[in-house]
Design an enzyme around this catalytic site. Structure first.
Site, PDB file in Angstrom:
ATOM      1  N   GLU A   7      27.480  61.923  46.350  1.00 55.84           N
ATOM      2  CA  GLU A   7      28.800  62.347  46.752  1.00 55.84           C
ATOM      3  C   GLU A   7      29.866  61.568  45.985  1.00 55.84           C
ATOM      4  O   GLU A   7      29.775  60.359  45.842  1.00 55.84           O
ATOM      5  CB  GLU A   7      28.983  62.125  48.251  1.00 55.84           C
ATOM      6  CG  GLU A   7      30.216  62.804  48.767  1.00 55.84           C
ATOM      7  CD  GLU A   7      30.735  62.144  50.034  1.00 55.84           C
ATOM      8  OE1 GLU A   7      30.152  61.146  50.472  1.00 55.84           O
ATOM      9  OE2 GLU A   7      31.744  62.641  50.547  1.00 55.84           O
ATOM     10  N   ASP A  54      27.277  57.546  51.120  1.00 55.49           N
ATOM     11  CA  ASP A  54      27.714  56.275  51.694  1.00 55.49           C
ATOM     12  C   ASP A  54      27.124  56.065  53.081  1.00 55.49           C
ATOM     13  O   ASP A  54      26.785  57.016  53.763  1.00 55.49           O
ATOM     14  CB  ASP A  54      29.245  56.258  51.809  1.00 55.49           C
ATOM     15  CG  ASP A  54      29.901  56.214  50.433  1.00 55.49           C
ATOM     16  OD1 ASP A  54      29.215  55.788  49.482  1.00 55.49           O
ATOM     17  OD2 ASP A  54      31.072  56.611  50.323  1.00 55.49           O
ATOM     18  N   ASP A  91      28.487  55.496  55.758  1.00 56.74           N
ATOM     19  CA  ASP A  91      29.542  55.589  56.773  1.00 56.74           C
ATOM     20  C   ASP A  91      29.561  56.993  57.378  1.00 56.74           C
ATOM     21  O   ASP A  91      28.680  57.812  57.109  1.00 56.74           O
ATOM     22  CB  ASP A  91      30.908  55.247  56.154  1.00 56.74           C
ATOM     23  CG  ASP A  91      31.277  56.204  55.033  1.00 56.74           C
ATOM     24  OD1 ASP A  91      30.562  57.210  54.826  1.00 56.74           O
ATOM     25  OD2 ASP A  91      32.288  55.955  54.352  1.00 56.74           O
ATOM     26  N   ASP A 146      31.484  59.606  56.904  1.00 56.61           N
ATOM     27  CA  ASP A 146      31.575  60.713  55.956  1.00 56.61           C
ATOM     28  C   ASP A 146      30.246  60.932  55.236  1.00 56.61           C
ATOM     29  O   ASP A 146      29.836  62.061  54.997  1.00 56.61           O
ATOM     30  CB  ASP A 146      32.665  60.433  54.909  1.00 56.61           C
ATOM     31  CG  ASP A 146      34.046  60.519  55.528  1.00 56.61           C
ATOM     32  OD1 ASP A 146      34.161  61.119  56.624  1.00 56.61           O
ATOM     33  OD2 ASP A 146      35.001  59.975  54.940  1.00 56.61           O
TER      34      ASP A 146
END
Ligand code: 0RA
Length: 642
Positions: free
Chosen positions: A427, A500, A502, A504
């Site tokens: 991403e 990531d 996290d 998102d």
């Protein structure tokens, strides 16, 4: 249990040899000696109780996981017969636990178990693979008990007291020298027993886990049978009609079907033969599909739902949004297919087909409002299919012109041998850039994605073909999608999602996994999909190699190790990585991409039924169940999601 008039002396020798064979090649009988095989032992014992329930004599099954991973299964059936053969002195009960019935469940093409009638098939296998087994039987006014060690009798069946009840209790400890682990997973057993309870209307199954400090308990009894099953599967979906459509008939063999349509675009049809999940479908599914297609087309024509009378609705249109469970009981099932979970008996197709034809057409005539809402959905699915066909043709024509053009953003690897190639789906452009520089270009390809990914759970196929976010993924993987997907054409042995750590990142991971699950499921089933695991922290100190930590636990351990080596915390620099973009190419290689050092999580599909529910819930319309799931699985979701 049918005949006890054999030559028992000869029989007995064979018995011992039989159980020896089970211990020598356990995989032949229970599939494997992994945790899967371990759970299988419990299913074998519980299956026998379910058979007793199907025969109409058992209402309750109580399964306990006791401390030390001892399994205790109690039923209130008639009790295994205790009568002793006068010539041999061997009780019927002992025979059940020591006689290996013909063929192994996973052994070749013979001797597949027929549940629902044949008692005690797997009990001897469980006995053979257990350190010890104790069987207690209440019957004929008495309590009887016998014991075994590694399949051999150590205490003959004897009457130890009086009882006015009936039932069978089996307690066993699986053999730790055979199984990789003895640690039963409560959730796995729970899922299977819930399924068994759905499949046997009115049967009460209790599972208790008494191993930990806080005992766990699951309690299942569904008066609605398959209707309850379908309602369970549709819990978080928007329904087109309130109550499932229910079909039950005892013709040449028992058939039970429940159907409920939802607003979803996917289809979920589960099929069972003698309570065994036939994952690959087969003749029962074939009969069901044919009837469904015919009944809805006939109804559509006679009630003017189709503008163009020559244009039929296709099977796919009619199955969009369907949730159905089909359960048949067949005397001598033939199992075929790669995993032997495809019903082969050809006579089943026609019987299921005519049964569904009759019941379903009656239902539609009697419930015009339900018929209307389903047919309107079918008609719009047909329109979308037509649009999808055009979109697909456009894509095909384009790619025919440009001769197999790979996506512009894809940095391909130089090897063309799929087994050794990997593609990282990354991403963001900056992480994509680092990955391109850091990779080993001989076998690692990078496909950067950016912008908002399509949620396939909320889109029809026509939106998926030609979608500018998904198309590069489809073309890079190179094996098509949906019914056209061909696993032998994949361009990479490993498809690795790198996002990531996290919220998102979790989101994009879930979106991609949903896409693979709905449109490239064999890729997951075949074990080709992986999640990259980037580090969360870096510890550094002058003159010391950097230490990367992938979890909070890793970090705590690293601090402790270093302290023991005389390096206190305050001398260490701590970097917390918020995203892949913060790592330079070299760091990304060292921590997340180098096969010798990286951590990859292989995405597995242990339970497609639960995965289906999870994806439709996570990516579907209803917010409340999603919020609940995320709260309950907060840690899980944060680290890994699905
Ligand atoms: C054969 C005959 C009968 C009972 C059973 C098998 C039986 C087996 C198992 C295994 C676990 N629980 C079970 N409960 C019953 C009874 C025959 C009769 O009473 O006439």
């Amino acid at each position: 249990m049918e005949k006890f008039e054999h030559e028992y002396n000869a029989e007995q020798i064979q018995v011992l040899e039989g159980l020896e064979a089970v211990r020598k090649r356990p995989g032949m009988y229970i599939g494997s000696v992994s945790i899967r095989g371990l759970h299988h032992l419990v299913y074998e014992i519980v299956d026998n109780c379910v058979d007793e329930a199907l025969a109409g004599y058992c209402k309750n099954i109580h399964v306990k996981i006791e401390p030390g991973n001892i399994i205790n299964v109690e039923d209130d059936g008639r009790g295994i017969p205790v009568d002793i053969h006068p010539k041999t002195g061997i009780s019927a009960a002992e025979t059940v636990y020591t006689k290996l019935h013909a063929g192994g469940k996973f052994g070749g093409d013979s001797g597949y178990k027929v549940s629902g009638g044949l008692h005690g098939v797997g009990a001897s296998v469980v006995n053979a693979l257990s350190d010890w087994t104790e069987v207690t039987i209440q019957r004929d006014g008495g309590i009887y008990k016998m014991k075994f060690e590694r399949g051999k009798i150590t205490q003959k069946l004897e009457r130890i007291g009086d009882s006015d009840k009936t039932g069978t209790t089996v307690r066993f400890l699986a053999d730790g020298s055979i199984f990789e682990t003895l640690d039963y997973e409560f959730e796995v057993l729970e899922t299977r027993f819930r399924e068994m309870a759905f499949l046997t209307k009115g049967l009460h199954i209790v599972l208790e886990d008494l191993r930990g400090e806080t005992p766990k308990k699951a309690d299942f009894c569904f008066e609605g049978g398959l209707n309850s099953f379908v309602e369970y599967l549709n819990k978080t979906k928007e329904k087109l009609h309130d109550k499932p459509i229910y079909i039950e008939k005892d013709g040449e063999f028992p058939v039970e079907i429940a159907i409920q349509y939802t607003t979803a675009y996917s289809e979920t049809i589960l099929t069972f033969v003698n309570n065994i999940n036939t994952i690959e479908g087969g003749t029962h599914l074939e009969g069901f599909k044919r009837a469904l297609t015919k009944v809805f087309n006939d109804y559509a024509k006679s009630h003017n739902f189709l503008k163009d009378k020559d244009n039929n609705l296709q099977g796919d249109d009619i199955r969009e949004g369907i949730t159905a469970v089909i359960s048949v009981k067949v005397k001598e099932p033939q199992f075929e297919g790669q995993t032997k979970t495809k019903l082969g008996n050809s006579e089943v197709t026609g019987i299921v087909q005519s049964m569904v034809n009759e019941s379903l057409s009656t239902f539609l005539e009697e419930n015009p409002a339900v018929a209307k809402s389903i047919l309107e959905k079918c008609v719009s699915a047909a329109r979308a299919r037509e649009a999808a066909r055009k979109a697909r043709e456009l894509v095909r024509r384009k790619s025919a012109l440009e001769t197999t053009t790979l996506p512009g953003k894809l940095a391909d690897c130089s090897s063309k041998i799929p087994e050794e190639c990997e593609v990282y789906i990354v991403e963001g452009d900056s992480a994509g850039g680092s990955a391109k520089q850091g990779r080993d270009r001989r076998f690692q390809a990078i496909l950067p994605l950016w912008g908002k990914m399509l949620n396939v759970e909320k889109s029809r196929a026509d939106k998926i073909y030609g979608n500018d976010k998904l198309n590069p993924v489809i073309i890079a993987v190179g094996a098509g999608i949906g019914a056209d997907f061909d696993i032998t054409k994949i361009r990479y042995g490993k498809v690795i999602i790198m996002a990531d750590a996290d919220v998102d990142g979790a989101h994009i991971r879930t979106l991609l996994l949903t896409f693979f699950f709905r449109y490239m499921r064999p890729l997951i089933e075949n074990g080709n999909v992986y999640l990259a695991q980037p580090p969360l922290y870096k510890l550094s100190k002058r003159g010391m190699d950097d230490i990367y930590c992938y979890t909070d636990e890793d970090l705590a351990n690293a601090y402790k190790d270093l302290e023991e080596k005389g390096i206190p915390r305050d001398q260490l620099g701590l970097q917390r990585y918020k995203g892949l973009g913060e790592m330079n190419p070299e760091q990304l290689w060292e921590t997340t991409m180098d096969p010798a050092r990286r951590i990859l999580i292989q995405v597995k599909l242990d339970d497609a039924i639960e995965a289906d529910k999870t994806f439709s819930m996570l990516m579907g319309d209803q917010v409340e169940p999603r919020r609940e799931f995320i709260e309950q699985n907060a840690k899980f979701v944060k680290n890994l999601d699905i």
